[in-house]
Motif scaffolding. Structure first.
Motif, PDB file in Angstrom:
ATOM      1  N   LEU A  64      -2.366 -11.710  -2.847  1.00  0.00           N
ATOM      2  CA  LEU A  64      -3.013 -12.170  -1.612  1.00  0.00           C
ATOM      3  C   LEU A  64      -1.994 -12.920  -0.750  1.00  0.00           C
ATOM      4  CD1 LEU A  64      -6.258 -13.634  -3.252  1.00  0.00           C
ATOM      5  CD2 LEU A  64      -5.911 -11.311  -2.365  1.00  0.00           C
ATOM      6  N   GLY A  65      -1.869 -12.501   0.502  1.00  0.00           N
ATOM      7  CA  GLY A  65      -0.873 -13.119   1.379  1.00  0.00           C
ATOM      8  C   GLY A  65       0.468 -12.427   1.231  1.00  0.00           C
ATOM      9  N   ALA A  66       0.442 -11.097   1.304  1.00  0.00           N
ATOM     10  CA  ALA A  66       1.628 -10.293   0.998  1.00  0.00           C
ATOM     11  C   ALA A  66       2.713 -10.381   2.055  1.00  0.00           C
ATOM     12  CB  ALA A  66       1.210  -8.833   0.813  1.00  0.00           C
ATOM     13  N   ALA A  67       2.373 -10.818   3.271  1.00  0.00           N
ATOM     14  CA  ALA A  67       3.324 -10.915   4.386  1.00  0.00           C
ATOM     15  C   ALA A  67       4.038  -9.571   4.578  1.00  0.00           C
ATOM     16  CB  ALA A  67       4.284 -12.076   4.175  1.00  0.00           C
ATOM     17  N   GLU A  80      -2.749  -8.289   3.144  1.00  0.00           N
ATOM     18  CA  GLU A  80      -2.150  -9.060   4.241  1.00  0.00           C
ATOM     19  C   GLU A  80      -3.020  -8.914   5.488  1.00  0.00           C
ATOM     20  OE1 GLU A  80      -0.349 -11.264   6.840  1.00  0.00           O
ATOM     21  OE2 GLU A  80       0.164 -11.338   4.724  1.00  0.00           O
ATOM     22  N   PHE A  81      -3.303 -10.043   6.145  1.00  0.00           N
ATOM     23  CA  PHE A  81      -4.205 -10.055   7.294  1.00  0.00           C
ATOM     24  C   PHE A  81      -3.495  -9.678   8.596  1.00  0.00           C
ATOM     25  CE2 PHE A  81      -6.578 -12.671  10.561  1.00  0.00           C
ATOM     26  CZ  PHE A  81      -7.633 -11.778  10.677  1.00  0.00           C
ATOM     27  N   SER A  82      -2.233 -10.110   8.751  1.00  0.00           N
ATOM     28  CA  SER A  82      -1.508  -9.908  10.004  1.00  0.00           C
ATOM     29  C   SER A  82      -1.104  -8.442  10.173  1.00  0.00           C
ATOM     30  CB  SER A  82      -0.244 -10.787  10.024  1.00  0.00           C
ATOM     31  OG  SER A  82       0.704 -10.276  10.935  1.00  0.00           O
ATOM     32  N   ASN A  83      -1.470  -7.863  11.310  1.00  0.00           N
ATOM     33  CA  ASN A  83      -1.100  -6.474  11.572  1.00  0.00           C
ATOM     34  C   ASN A  83       0.412  -6.302  11.683  1.00  0.00           C
ATOM     35  OD1 ASN A  83      -3.585  -4.989  11.659  1.00  0.00           O
ATOM     36  ND2 ASN A  83      -4.102  -6.114  13.508  1.00  0.00           N
ATOM     37  N   ARG A  84       1.064  -7.299  12.246  1.00  0.00           N
ATOM     38  CA  ARG A  84       2.524  -7.197  12.427  1.00  0.00           C
ATOM     39  C   ARG A  84       3.233  -7.177  11.064  1.00  0.00           C
ATOM     40  NH1 ARG A  84       6.347 -11.070  16.229  1.00  0.00           N
ATOM     41  NH2 ARG A  84       8.274  -9.927  15.863  1.00  0.00           N
ATOM     42  N   SER A  85       2.903  -8.165  10.214  1.00  0.00           N
ATOM     43  CA  SER A  85       3.477  -8.168   8.866  1.00  0.00           C
ATOM     44  C   SER A  85       3.019  -6.948   8.089  1.00  0.00           C
ATOM     45  CB  SER A  85       3.071  -9.437   8.114  1.00  0.00           C
ATOM     46  OG  SER A  85       3.612 -10.583   8.728  1.00  0.00           O
ATOM     47  N   GLY A  86       1.780  -6.551   8.332  1.00  0.00           N
ATOM     48  CA  GLY A  86       1.212  -5.398   7.639  1.00  0.00           C
ATOM     49  C   GLY A  86       1.995  -4.125   7.879  1.00  0.00           C
ATOM     50  N   ILE A 133       2.863   0.168  -4.924  1.00  0.00           N
ATOM     51  CA  ILE A 133       2.283  -0.835  -4.010  1.00  0.00           C
ATOM     52  C   ILE A 133       1.190  -0.165  -3.184  1.00  0.00           C
ATOM     53  CG2 ILE A 133       2.669  -2.352  -2.024  1.00  0.00           C
ATOM     54  CD1 ILE A 133       5.563  -2.681  -2.920  1.00  0.00           C
ATOM     55  N   ILE A 134      -0.004  -0.772  -3.185  1.00  0.00           N
ATOM     56  CA  ILE A 134      -1.105  -0.304  -2.337  1.00  0.00           C
ATOM     57  C   ILE A 134      -1.325  -1.363  -1.253  1.00  0.00           C
ATOM     58  CG2 ILE A 134      -3.559   0.298  -2.250  1.00  0.00           C
ATOM     59  CD1 ILE A 134      -3.248   1.243  -5.178  1.00  0.00           C
ATOM     60  N   PRO A 135      -0.866  -1.103  -0.015  1.00  0.00           N
ATOM     61  CA  PRO A 135      -1.016  -2.102   1.048  1.00  0.00           C
ATOM     62  C   PRO A 135      -2.445  -2.118   1.590  1.00  0.00           C
ATOM     63  CG  PRO A 135       0.086  -0.146   1.904  1.00  0.00           C
ATOM     64  CD  PRO A 135      -0.191   0.118   0.447  1.00  0.00           C
ATOM     65  N   ILE A 136      -2.985  -3.310   1.791  1.00  0.00           N
ATOM     66  CA  ILE A 136      -4.361  -3.461   2.290  1.00  0.00           C
ATOM     67  C   ILE A 136      -4.314  -4.471   3.438  1.00  0.00           C
ATOM     68  CG2 ILE A 136      -6.703  -4.224   1.704  1.00  0.00           C
ATOM     69  CD1 ILE A 136      -5.949  -3.478  -1.261  1.00  0.00           C
ATOM     70  N   ILE A 137      -4.539  -3.982   4.656  1.00  0.00           N
ATOM     71  CA  ILE A 137      -4.470  -4.869   5.821  1.00  0.00           C
ATOM     72  C   ILE A 137      -5.874  -5.396   6.094  1.00  0.00           C
ATOM     73  CG2 ILE A 137      -3.555  -5.120   8.161  1.00  0.00           C
ATOM     74  CD1 ILE A 137      -1.552  -4.137   5.925  1.00  0.00           C
ATOM     75  N   GLU A 138      -6.187  -6.487   5.415  1.00  0.00           N
ATOM     76  CA  GLU A 138      -7.524  -7.094   5.498  1.00  0.00           C
ATOM     77  C   GLU A 138      -7.394  -8.603   5.317  1.00  0.00           C
ATOM     78  OE1 GLU A 138     -10.424  -6.260   6.340  1.00  0.00           O
ATOM     79  OE2 GLU A 138     -10.574  -4.082   6.183  1.00  0.00           O
ATOM     80  N   ASP A 139      -8.486  -9.294   5.568  1.00  0.00           N
ATOM     81  CA  ASP A 139      -8.556 -10.751   5.416  1.00  0.00           C
ATOM     82  C   ASP A 139      -8.970 -11.068   3.976  1.00  0.00           C
ATOM     83  OD1 ASP A 139      -9.182 -13.468   5.499  1.00  0.00           O
ATOM     84  OD2 ASP A 139     -10.045 -13.339   7.520  1.00  0.00           O
TER      85      ASP A 139
END
Length: 261
Positions: A104-107, A129-135, A148-154
């Motif tokens: 949580l908080g993958a940046a 990771e919540f931030s679209n830019r970091s995502g 790695i499974i990236p999840i762009i969510e809060d």
């Protein structure tokens, strides 16, 4: 640790050569999946899951062992709280090769990429990771790293990604939110197996900038305990980070001495 960038060439059996002809020997760290490169300056390293590729300009070291060339990536504790905890002497991060981790908080994926190395091809890292830019950066890292499974969510709303995440062995959190203990507890209830572990990085000033860091850490530990999370270990991250602590513990430990029905 030196500045990131550059790489070492290959060397003789069991070692590589650094700049100036210095032999570098890579030894296993006591944490499975993590290593120490011993040379002019010792460095924490992970075995590169994608040889020939770097993630954030980190230094790479190639060594030859029994005729096989293996590449490692330097893991800088000034850029990763998990690396700082390892070098600070934490007892266990509960991320052995083959394990499944919810991060949580993958940046942008700096530390996530090293966790990807540690758990290896048989492991999995669900990176939230919540931030679209970091995502966007995180998604690019995941393109080369299939574990790695990236999840762009809060991370405050785990129900939004519950269909994407399986049960995990460990939850790691570096979310720097005032309610981070609640965030870890909520995600643990959804995804952490019974008897699984949590590792949480606590930045005191994000929770209460007016209180002493030690008081903030103690308060967070109490919140965790109230949510069936049993802290087992706590260390501060000096000299790498000021006013940070990492707390490790177990989720809803099974009751002891339960008699047969």
């Amino acid at each position: 640790m030196g500045k990131p960038g550059g790489s070492f060439g290959g060397g003789g059996r069991g070692g590589g050569r650094g700049r100036g002809g210095k032999t570098v020997v890579v030894e296993p760290h006591r944490h499975e999946g993590i290593f120490i490169a011993r040379g002019k300056e010792d460095a924490l390293v992970t075995r590169n899951l994608v040889p020939g590729s770097e993630v954030y300009g980190e230094k790479r070291i190639s060594v030859e062992t029994n005729g096989e060339k293996v590449e490692y990536r330097v893991w800088n504790p000034f850029r990763s709280k998990l690396a700082a905890a390892v070098l600070g002497g934490i007892d266990s991060i509960h991320m052995p090769p083959g394990s499944k981790v919810l991060y949580l908080g993958a940046a942008s994926g700096t530390t996530v990429s090293h966790v990807s190395d540690v758990v290896g091809p048989e492991g999995l890292v669900y990176a939230v990771e919540f931030s679209n830019r970091s995502g966007r950066d995180l998604i690019n890292v995941a393109k080369k790293r299939t574990n790695i499974i990236p999840i762009i969510e809060d991370a405050r709303h785990p129900h939004k990604y519950r269909m994407l995440v399986g049960m995990v062995d460990t939850v790691f959190a570096d979310v720097a939110q005032p309610d981070q203990a609640r965030i870890v507890a909520l995600n643990s209830q959804y995804f952490l197996k019974n008897g699984g572990h949590f590792v949480i990085s606590i930045k005191a000033s994000c929770i209460d900038s007016t209180a002493q860091p030690e008081a903030v850490f103690a308060s967070e530990v109490k919140k965790l305990q109230a949510d069936k999370l049993k802290p087992q270990e706590q260390i501060t991250l000096e000299p790498y980070e000021r006013d940070h602590a990492v707390v490790v513990g177990i989720f809803r430990p099974p009751p002891k001495n339960v008699g047969s029905a």
